[in-house]
Each structure stands twice: as C-alpha cells, then as structure tokens.
Design a protein around this motif. Structure first.
Motif, PDB file in Angstrom:
ATOM      1  N   ARG A  52       7.471  14.228  14.015  1.00 30.25           N
ATOM      2  CA  ARG A  52       8.159  12.960  14.242  1.00 30.25           C
ATOM      3  C   ARG A  52       7.585  12.149  15.412  1.00 30.25           C
ATOM      4  NH1 ARG A  52      14.383  11.235  13.934  1.00 30.25           N
ATOM      5  NH2 ARG A  52      13.966  11.295  11.734  1.00 30.25           N
ATOM      6  N   THR A  53       7.394  12.809  16.549  1.00 32.57           N
ATOM      7  CA  THR A  53       6.927  12.075  17.730  1.00 32.57           C
ATOM      8  C   THR A  53       5.532  11.495  17.488  1.00 32.57           C
ATOM      9  OG1 THR A  53       7.921  13.968  18.826  1.00 32.57           O
ATOM     10  CG2 THR A  53       7.000  12.284  20.240  1.00 32.57           C
ATOM     11  N   ALA A  54       4.667  12.337  16.918  1.00 28.15           N
ATOM     12  CA  ALA A  54       3.303  11.882  16.638  1.00 28.15           C
ATOM     13  C   ALA A  54       3.334  10.734  15.638  1.00 28.15           C
ATOM     14  CB  ALA A  54       2.480  13.040  16.099  1.00 28.15           C
ATOM     15  N   ALA A  55       4.241  10.838  14.657  1.00 33.83           N
ATOM     16  CA  ALA A  55       4.360   9.799  13.628  1.00 33.83           C
ATOM     17  C   ALA A  55       4.767   8.474  14.264  1.00 33.83           C
ATOM     18  CB  ALA A  55       5.383  10.221  12.580  1.00 33.83           C
ATOM     19  N   ARG A  56       5.697   8.559  15.207  1.00 37.41           N
ATOM     20  CA  ARG A  56       6.182   7.355  15.877  1.00 37.41           C
ATOM     21  C   ARG A  56       5.051   6.693  16.671  1.00 37.41           C
ATOM     22  NH1 ARG A  56      11.307   5.480  17.074  1.00 37.41           N
ATOM     23  NH2 ARG A  56      12.141   7.114  15.772  1.00 37.41           N
ATOM     24  N   GLU A  57       4.298   7.531  17.380  1.00 39.86           N
ATOM     25  CA  GLU A  57       3.186   6.996  18.188  1.00 39.86           C
ATOM     26  C   GLU A  57       2.144   6.326  17.304  1.00 39.86           C
ATOM     27  OE1 GLU A  57       1.663  10.229  20.532  1.00 39.86           O
ATOM     28  OE2 GLU A  57       3.537  10.342  21.689  1.00 39.86           O
ATOM     29  N   ARG A  58       1.791   7.016  16.242  1.00 46.88           N
ATOM     30  CA  ARG A  58       0.751   6.510  15.352  1.00 46.88           C
ATOM     31  C   ARG A  58       1.212   5.199  14.679  1.00 46.88           C
ATOM     32  NH1 ARG A  58      -4.502   6.439  13.355  1.00 46.88           N
ATOM     33  NH2 ARG A  58      -4.410   6.050  11.130  1.00 46.88           N
ATOM     34  N   ALA A  59       2.473   5.184  14.238  1.00 51.73           N
ATOM     35  CA  ALA A  59       2.994   3.987  13.564  1.00 51.73           C
ATOM     36  C   ALA A  59       3.014   2.805  14.533  1.00 51.73           C
ATOM     37  CB  ALA A  59       4.394   4.255  13.021  1.00 51.73           C
ATOM     38  N   THR A  60       3.448   3.057  15.744  1.00 49.52           N
ATOM     39  CA  THR A  60       3.494   1.985  16.740  1.00 49.52           C
ATOM     40  C   THR A  60       2.083   1.461  17.011  1.00 49.52           C
ATOM     41  OG1 THR A  60       5.342   3.162  17.716  1.00 49.52           O
ATOM     42  CG2 THR A  60       4.395   1.416  19.032  1.00 49.52           C
ATOM     43  N   PHE A  61       1.143   2.392  17.131  1.00 44.37           N
ATOM     44  CA  PHE A  61      -0.246   2.003  17.387  1.00 44.37           C
ATOM     45  C   PHE A  61      -0.788   1.133  16.244  1.00 44.37           C
ATOM     46  CE2 PHE A  61      -4.669   3.053  16.295  1.00 44.37           C
ATOM     47  CZ  PHE A  61      -5.315   2.495  17.397  1.00 44.37           C
TER      48      PHE A  61
ATOM     49  N   GLN B 125       3.353  -6.714   2.607  1.00 42.85           N
ATOM     50  CA  GLN B 125       2.114  -6.141   2.059  1.00 42.85           C
ATOM     51  C   GLN B 125       1.282  -5.501   3.159  1.00 42.85           C
ATOM     52  OE1 GLN B 125       0.297  -6.983  -1.140  1.00 42.85           O
ATOM     53  NE2 GLN B 125       1.707  -8.370  -2.116  1.00 42.85           N
ATOM     54  N   ARG B 126       1.281  -6.136   4.319  1.00 46.85           N
ATOM     55  CA  ARG B 126       0.504  -5.564   5.424  1.00 46.85           C
ATOM     56  C   ARG B 126       1.137  -4.260   5.903  1.00 46.85           C
ATOM     57  NH1 ARG B 126      -0.252 -10.528   9.358  1.00 46.85           N
ATOM     58  NH2 ARG B 126      -1.409  -9.075  10.644  1.00 46.85           N
ATOM     59  N   ILE B 127       2.486  -4.229   5.891  1.00 42.36           N
ATOM     60  CA  ILE B 127       3.169  -2.984   6.289  1.00 42.36           C
ATOM     61  C   ILE B 127       2.874  -1.880   5.267  1.00 42.36           C
ATOM     62  CG2 ILE B 127       5.425  -1.902   6.732  1.00 42.36           C
ATOM     63  CD1 ILE B 127       4.602  -3.928   8.855  1.00 42.36           C
ATOM     64  N   GLN B 128       2.830  -2.272   3.985  1.00 37.16           N
ATOM     65  CA  GLN B 128       2.514  -1.278   2.952  1.00 37.16           C
ATOM     66  C   GLN B 128       1.114  -0.700   3.181  1.00 37.16           C
ATOM     67  OE1 GLN B 128       3.179  -3.833  -0.328  1.00 37.16           O
ATOM     68  NE2 GLN B 128       5.356  -3.365  -0.437  1.00 37.16           N
ATOM     69  N   PHE B 129       0.229  -1.572   3.577  1.00 42.11           N
ATOM     70  CA  PHE B 129      -1.141  -1.121   3.850  1.00 42.11           C
ATOM     71  C   PHE B 129      -1.120  -0.117   5.009  1.00 42.11           C
ATOM     72  CE2 PHE B 129      -5.493  -1.609   5.470  1.00 42.11           C
ATOM     73  CZ  PHE B 129      -6.203  -1.474   4.290  1.00 42.11           C
ATOM     74  N   VAL B 130      -0.369  -0.463   6.054  1.00 42.62           N
ATOM     75  CA  VAL B 130      -0.245   0.442   7.205  1.00 42.62           C
ATOM     76  C   VAL B 130       0.389   1.768   6.765  1.00 42.62           C
ATOM     77  CG1 VAL B 130       0.992   0.796   9.383  1.00 42.62           C
ATOM     78  CG2 VAL B 130      -0.160  -1.369   8.958  1.00 42.62           C
ATOM     79  N   ALA B 131       1.377   1.679   5.859  1.00 47.23           N
ATOM     80  CA  ALA B 131       2.078   2.887   5.404  1.00 47.23           C
ATOM     81  C   ALA B 131       1.113   3.882   4.754  1.00 47.23           C
ATOM     82  CB  ALA B 131       3.191   2.518   4.429  1.00 47.23           C
ATOM     83  N   SER B 132       0.071   3.370   4.103  1.00 42.99           N
ATOM     84  CA  SER B 132      -0.866   4.285   3.448  1.00 42.99           C
ATOM     85  C   SER B 132      -1.797   4.960   4.461  1.00 42.99           C
ATOM     86  CB  SER B 132      -1.665   3.549   2.374  1.00 42.99           C
ATOM     87  OG  SER B 132      -2.473   2.561   2.987  1.00 42.99           O
ATOM     88  N   LEU B 133      -1.787   4.467   5.696  1.00 46.22           N
ATOM     89  CA  LEU B 133      -2.703   5.008   6.701  1.00 46.22           C
ATOM     90  C   LEU B 133      -1.990   5.710   7.841  1.00 46.22           C
ATOM     91  CD1 LEU B 133      -4.907   1.804   7.086  1.00 46.22           C
ATOM     92  CD2 LEU B 133      -5.355   3.773   5.626  1.00 46.22           C
ATOM     93  N   VAL B 134      -0.647   5.713   7.791  1.00 44.64           N
ATOM     94  CA  VAL B 134       0.126   6.127   8.969  1.00 44.64           C
ATOM     95  C   VAL B 134      -0.094   7.593   9.345  1.00 44.64           C
ATOM     96  CG1 VAL B 134       2.258   6.676   7.716  1.00 44.64           C
ATOM     97  CG2 VAL B 134       2.395   5.860  10.065  1.00 44.64           C
ATOM     98  N   HIS B 135      -0.505   8.414   8.375  1.00 44.96           N
ATOM     99  CA  HIS B 135      -0.734   9.829   8.691  1.00 44.96           C
ATOM    100  C   HIS B 135      -2.214  10.116   8.929  1.00 44.96           C
ATOM    101  CE1 HIS B 135      -1.075   9.102   4.427  1.00 44.96           C
ATOM    102  NE2 HIS B 135      -1.746  10.205   4.280  1.00 44.96           N
ATOM    103  N   ASP B 136      -2.999   9.053   9.142  1.00 45.84           N
ATOM    104  CA  ASP B 136      -4.420   9.156   9.448  1.00 45.84           C
ATOM    105  C   ASP B 136      -5.174   9.980   8.399  1.00 45.84           C
ATOM    106  OD1 ASP B 136      -6.684   8.639  10.839  1.00 45.84           O
ATOM    107  OD2 ASP B 136      -6.383  10.208  12.340  1.00 45.84           O
ATOM    108  N   PRO B 137      -5.134   9.517   7.142  1.00 44.60           N
ATOM    109  CA  PRO B 137      -5.752  10.307   6.072  1.00 44.60           C
ATOM    110  C   PRO B 137      -7.274  10.217   6.081  1.00 44.60           C
ATOM    111  CG  PRO B 137      -4.942   8.225   5.202  1.00 44.60           C
ATOM    112  CD  PRO B 137      -4.565   8.254   6.658  1.00 44.60           C
ATOM    113  N   GLU B 138      -7.895  11.217   5.485  1.00 42.80           N
ATOM    114  CA  GLU B 138      -9.359  11.238   5.340  1.00 42.80           C
ATOM    115  C   GLU B 138      -9.785  10.366   4.174  1.00 42.80           C
ATOM    116  OE1 GLU B 138     -12.136  12.597   6.845  1.00 42.80           O
ATOM    117  OE2 GLU B 138     -10.616  12.625   8.430  1.00 42.80           O
ATOM    118  N   VAL B 139      -8.951  10.409   3.126  1.00 45.67           N
ATOM    119  CA  VAL B 139      -9.273   9.696   1.888  1.00 45.67           C
ATOM    120  C   VAL B 139      -8.149   8.687   1.620  1.00 45.67           C
ATOM    121  CG1 VAL B 139      -9.687   9.954  -0.593  1.00 45.67           C
ATOM    122  CG2 VAL B 139     -10.373  11.773   0.987  1.00 45.67           C
ATOM    123  N   VAL B 140      -8.520   7.454   1.282  1.00 44.39           N
ATOM    124  CA  VAL B 140      -7.488   6.448   1.034  1.00 44.39           C
ATOM    125  C   VAL B 140      -7.704   5.827  -0.344  1.00 44.39           C
ATOM    126  CG1 VAL B 140      -6.344   4.391   1.921  1.00 44.39           C
ATOM    127  CG2 VAL B 140      -7.553   5.896   3.499  1.00 44.39           C
TER     128      VAL B 140
END
Lengths: 297, 431
Positions: A104-113, A137-152
C-alpha cells in the motif's frame, strides 16, 4: 531477450475461430504494433496474454513465465476501459496497484509520483467522475503503469483523444520506450504506428498476415516507383513506364525489371536538374488495406 | 486462489461501500427512526399520564368532598385522615341542602341497619352516574373499610382490607423445559433463532444488493477489464462476497442492536439471555448455518447477478434466490405446527432453504442429529458447487458488456468445460 512468446495460439468462441494458430514474439524493450481490422482477434490475443482468457491450444510465455505468474509484471490499458467513478483518483490508483501486489505505502508513493509527472498532482483527491474525459483517459494511462510493469499492453490508447492528448500519450510511450519497457501497441492509427513501432504483427481472422520489422515490410510493399523533384524531365527515360505529376513531384512508375538506381543513372546521364530522388514511400495504411483487402478479395 | 489478492478486494469493497451515503443513511435510519419513535412515545406517554390523572379525577370523588349522615355509629367521628374530604351532617335534609348548594359533590346516607344490610343511599345532584362513581371510588371504599375496622383489627390487616392487592404480572411458563428463567425464556428461545434467521435473510438481501451494485458498477464503467487482468474472477468474486458480507452483517448488527436498545434496553435482553440459557448447541449451529448460508447465497447471486448488463437487471436475475431464503418464513405456520414434519425435513436438507429452515427449527423442537448432519453436509457440498457454478457465470458475466447471455447459453456455460465455457463470452465478439 524475448518478452512475449506466443506459439500456435488458438481460441474459438463457438463456431468462430477468434485466434487461429498464431505465433509471434515480442522482444524486450521494443515497441511492437499489434494491428488488424475490427474483429481480427487482437483483443482476444491480448486477453489471453493478460490471463483473462484461457486458450484452446498453443502456449504463451510472458518474461519466460506463464501469464498467470507474470501478472505483476504486466500493465494493461484495455480498449474497453473505465475507472471507478465514485472513487478518488489516488485511491483508485492505489487499489489497482495493490491488486498487482504492490504494498500500500509503495503504491501510494508511486501513484503520487506518476500523477505529478503528468502535472495532475492536484487531481489526487478528486473523484473520477469530476474529471473531464481527457483527464480520465490520462488517469487510465497512469493506472496501467502504477505498478511499474516491465511489459505494457496499450489497446487503442489514442481512442477519443484530442490532438494535444494524442501528442502527450505519444510522448509518454516514447518515454517508456527510453526506460526500456516493452510496449505492445494496438491501434488503428497507422501514422502513429509508423512513428512509434519497431516491429508489427498484422492479423486478420485470427491469423498472422504480416509480421516483422516495419521498414522491411514497407520495403516489401513499396511499389516499383520513384519520386523525383526536378526541373524538366526528358520525354523518354529508359526503364520508366509512366510519369505523373503529384503535388509538385514526379511519380515515376518503373517498367518491369527496371531498378531505381538504373533510373537515377539515366536521369544523371541526361543532366536533369535533380532536387530530390527517392524510392516512392508506401503509407502503412495502404499496406494494411492491401494485405487485409487482398485476403478478403 | 490467491488469498492476498482476495483480501485486497474484500478490504476495498468494505472500505469503499461503508462510506457510501446510501449505506450510511440506510444503516442509521433504523436507530434514528427508533429514537424518534421513542421520543414520540415518551411525549405521548407523559400526555397519557396527564389524561389518566384527569380521568381518575373524573371517576373519583371530587375535591369538594362528600357529606356523611351516619345512623349506624361506625362512621362517627370521622377518622382524621378522612376529615378533609368527608364532612358529617346530622340530618338527611342538611346533607341534601349541602349537595344542592354544591358544598359537597354527594352525600352518603348510612342507615342504622348498615352492618346487616350494607345499604347506603347516595344523594347526588346529577344523574345516577355520579352515584355509581361514588360507589366505585377507591377513596370511598377505603373510607368504609377503615372506619369499620379501625381499632378492631391490627393495622396491617386493616391496611390489607382497604388495599387488598398489589399486582405484578407474570406469564405462566411450562415446567420441566430446562429453561429456568421464567416468563422470558420460552419466547426468547424462539425469538433469538427466529431473529437470527431473519438477520440471515436480511443480510442476504442487503449484502447481495451491495454485491450486485459493485459488480454492476465495475461492468458499466468497464474497470472490470483492468481488475480481471490482475485478479482471477473467482478471487474477485470471493473477495466481494467476503467484504460485502461483513458490510451487510455490520448493518444488520447496527439495526438489531438499536432495535434491542430501543425495545427495553440491551441490558434487559442480556439478562433475559442469561436466564434463558439458550442451548449452546442452538447458538453454535446458528452461527454455522448463518455463515454457510450466506456464503452459498452470495456466491450464486454474484454469479447470476454478473450476467445482467446493468445493476437493475442483475438484481432482477439474482432476486430468485431471495425467494428461496424467505420460503421457510412464508411457511412458518407449518413449522410451528410440527417442526419435524416431512416438508420441514426436506427444506432442512435442500441447500437454499436449509439455513433459514434450521435456524427456525432448532429452538422449536429436538431436531434429530441426522437432520443436522445432513443439512450441514448438504451446505458444505454446496459451497464448492456454488463456487464452481458462480465463478463460471461471473467470469462470463463480467466481460460480457451490453449483452446478456440467453438461458440456453447460461446452461451451456454451466455444463461446459474449457473451450465451451469461454465460447459464450459475448464481449469477445467485439474485437
């Protein structure tokens, strides 16, 4: 290094074969275009790779693992997309990251960043429904990257965007590419595929029609023609079957067996005042129509 | 099944839904209405007291007092405690004149033969009604008793004769029931499981409402596509069932708690519970049936509900299960007449009616262990079966946007395996 390896993938829905013995690979760090007309099987293929659907036959490996084990390393912007309308932006992003296994904490930091990186820091506490469509739409784009994936996987990421936001998403894809992420892009906007993709797979009726490096495919499909900007052209040029003037440039269709370099030599020999000479480009859209239309025709 | 992901879903569902204005309003409605009723009751209660006092005055001797003409000798002199309201007159004419002059509201003419005949003439100004009021007045009755007995019997006996009964109410209870708690226990033994059953039915209604709302919203907003790329549909469904089950239970506890508090205080209920010594077996089994029942229902409702294209449609589809849960309540007369009737035993084993049936049945009669075991086994077997059917339907349902599968398709989905299961995924056709 291979990021995604699809081998003999087949998926049926009743009598409809959505994906038919499809094989391809996506290399790590490349931008890969997954193209095809509506109903070609693109979304089904993506859903199988995302472990939303199970294939009837064939195998998929994502970063060397079966899809079920690679979920945390994969981000997905679906074509059919939306967000929780009554949740706050930050909450939504944190929840989606937690589902991917981010604490959770890491998720919050990453999302804020990420929100700050798209100049959307003040949206964090706003409810999704209060945002404009473009902002969502921009938030949706961020949502796909919020967990710092290798493949998108980006399925129609430009759908419904105004030109300004198209540029923003294009820049964001460029930035991901520079970060070494593997991106699978599915879109109907061929100019953007040409601008962004290294390699493409064009599928139709669930089967691969074109697959490989974009430049090579374009070369294969290039018509036997050259485009010339020049002063006056002689009436007869060896190897040229037809001359047409288009938008201030001559389009020279070559005779069978003639090569562009032969034509260039002939023009130089005849002291034509050449300003530019190029093998005639072929837009990807034309290749798409030719490849798919040809099959259907 | 990844428990961590399920937990994330459950926590998310609980924390986001517990803040919904709809949930807060619904949850607080019962305590607020209860408090309002209580305040209303208190207000009218005090009014009633005033009314009572008024009526009492109307039906008792007035403040003017009563004249007494005593020829028997028992009532002279008037005892000090009655001097204020009873005034002696030496002749009937004087007394009658005092009545006419409204110096007294009535006069009692007590003859010489009073002890033998008890005859008393009441002289009043108005109708015979006034005489009746005087004759029935507790004050007048006490006046007679006290004067007849004063100095002749012990003060205690005199007191008892003038006020013979201090009444407290008590309901007769059966002997040998093992419940030694008195009047409350039998009712309590029945009420607790009955309420627990109602609580189960209500939790199913309430939680499934939230469940369908949650699934419906995820489908309508399409966010479900992102969610199922991170969690398996079965995990999503299980998380929702758990999180919203707790939410529904919380709402029910608030309702039940406030109702208990307003209907005489939770403390009294606890006292009664202690006295009732509700068999531990009933309590434990009640909890088991409650949990199993909710799980089976919620999973099936989530699965069926997910097939709807929107929330309303989902609720309609899932509504069929609410009927099953309520059947034992509709047939409560049969249950009360014979808790071990064949029909009741059948309902005890059928998984969709078992939880409420058993909750109603357990306190009513000595339920055979075979029935208890059969119903629990039936429910335990139903959980994986419901999970199997429910998650298949849910899996198909959550990705089917804008189109509901036909009944035939649903049947094929449930029966099918592998490819067949996925084949009827309508969302898939739009690529």
């Amino acid at each position: 290094m291979v990021a995604i390896e699809v081998d003999g993938l087949t998926k049926r829905f009743g009598d409809v074969v959505a994906v038919d013995d499809l094989s391809f690979q996506v290399a790590r760090g490349e931008v890969f275009g997954l193209l095809g007309p509506n109903g070609a099987g693109k979304t089904t293929t993506i859903r199988i790779i995302m472990d939303i659907l199970t294939p009837d036959a064939g195998s998929v490996l994502v970063l060397g693992q079966p899809p079920a084990r690679a979920k945390a390393a994969v981000g997905y912007l679906p074509e059919e997309r939306g967000l929780y309308r009554n949740l706050r932006v930050l909450e939504t992003l944190v929840y989606l990251a937690e589902l991917k296994g981010v604490p959770r904490t890491a998720a919050r930091e990453r999302a804020t960043f990420l929100l700050e990186s798209i100049q959307a820091g003040d949206w964090a506490q706003r409810k999704v429904r209060e945002l404009s469509k473009g902002m969502q739409q921009r938030i949706q784009f961020v949502a796909s990257l919020v967990h710092d994936p290798e493949v998108v996987f980006l399925d129609e990421p430009f759908q419904g965007l105004d030109p300004l936001n198209v540029e923003r998403v294009k820049d964001a894809i460029g930035a991901l590419h520079r970060d070494g992420k593997t991106i699978v892009l599915s879109t109907h906007q061929m100019n953007l595929v040409e601008a962004l993709c290294d390699r493409i797979l064009l599928i139709d009726h669930g089967r691969a029609v074109l697959y490989g490096r974009l430049e090579e495919i374009k070369r294969q499909y290039a018509p036997n023609a050259v485009r010339v900007r020049a002063g006056e052209l002689p009436a007869h040029i060896p190897g040229v079957a037809e001359v047409a003037l288009e938008q201030g440039a001559y389009n020279l269709n070559l005779a069978d067996g003639a090569r562009p370099q032969d034509v260039l030599k002939a023009l130089v020999d005849r002291a034509v005042d050449l300003q530019s000479f190029e093998v005639a480009p072929v837009p990807l859209g034309d290749i798409f129509v030719a490849a798919v239309g040809g099959r259907e025709g | 099944m990844d428990w961590r992901r399920m937990w994330v879903v459950a926590r998310h569902e609980f924390t986001t839904n517990v803040r919904r204005p709809g949930f807060i309003i619904m949850t607080l409605a019962v305590p607020v209405i209860g408090a309002a009723v209580l305040a209303f009751g208190a207000f009218f209660g005090s009014q009633a007291e005033l009314l009572g006092q008024f009526l009492e005055q109307q039906f008792d001797v007035g403040p003017e007092g009563i004249g007494v003409v005593d020829r028997s000798g028992f009532f002279s002199p008037i005892l000090p405690e009655y001097e204020e309201r009873f005034h002696p007159y030496s002749t009937e004419a004087e007394a009658e004149a005092a009545v006419l002059a409204e110096e007294v509201s009535a006069a009692l003419l007590i003859g010489e033969d009073y002890l033998e005949t008890g005859s008393v003439v009441v002289v009043s100004k108005g109708s015979g009604f006034s005489s009746a009021v005087v004759a029935d007045s507790p004050t007048v009755r006490a006046f007679f008793a006290d004067h007849l007995l004063a100095g002749r019997v012990e003060a205690e006996l005199q007191e008892r004769v003038s006020d013979p009964m201090n009444i407290t109410s008590r309901v007769a209870s059966l002997e040998g029931e093992g419940a030694s708690g008195g009047e409350g226990s039998i009712a309590f033994n029945f009420i607790v499981p009955y309420v627990a059953g109602l609580l189960l039915v209500s939790t199913i209604f309430v939680s499934s409402g939230y469940l369908l709302q949650s699934v419906g919203e995820e489908k309508e907003s399409r966010v479900v596509e992102i969610v199922v790329s991170s969690v398996r549909p079965a995990e999503l469904m299980a998380g929702k069932v758990a999180g919203l089950g707790v939410l529904g239970l919380l709402q029910m506890l608030v309702w039940a708690g406030s109702m208990a508090a307003f209907s005489g205080g939770a403390a009294a209920i606890w006292q009664m519970a202690g006295a009732a010594a509700l068999p531990a077996r009933v309590l434990v089994l009640g909890a088991v049936y409650y949990l199993l029942g909710y799980t089976v229902y919620a999973i099936l409702m989530a699965g069926i509900g997910a097939l709807g294209t929107n929330m309303q449609e989902g609720q309609k589809l899932a509504g069929i299960f609410s009927v099953f849960a309520a059947i034992p309540y509709m047939l409560s007369t049969v249950f009360l007449a014979d808790p071990n009737a064949t029909l009741v035993r059948v309902f005890s084993i059928f998984p969709l009616t078992a939880p409420t049936t058993m909750l109603m049945r357990l306190p009513l009669a000595e339920v055979p262990w075979t029935d208890i075991v059969a119903s629990i086994v039936s429910l335990l077997l139903s959980v994986p079966a419901a999970l199997w059917v429910g998650s298949r339907l849910f899996e198909v349902g959550v990705l089917a946007y804008g189109k509901r599968p036909t009944l035939r398709e649903i049947w094929l989905i449930i029966r099918g395996r592998g490819a067949t299961v996925k084949r009827h995924r309508p969302g898939e056709e739009r690529n």
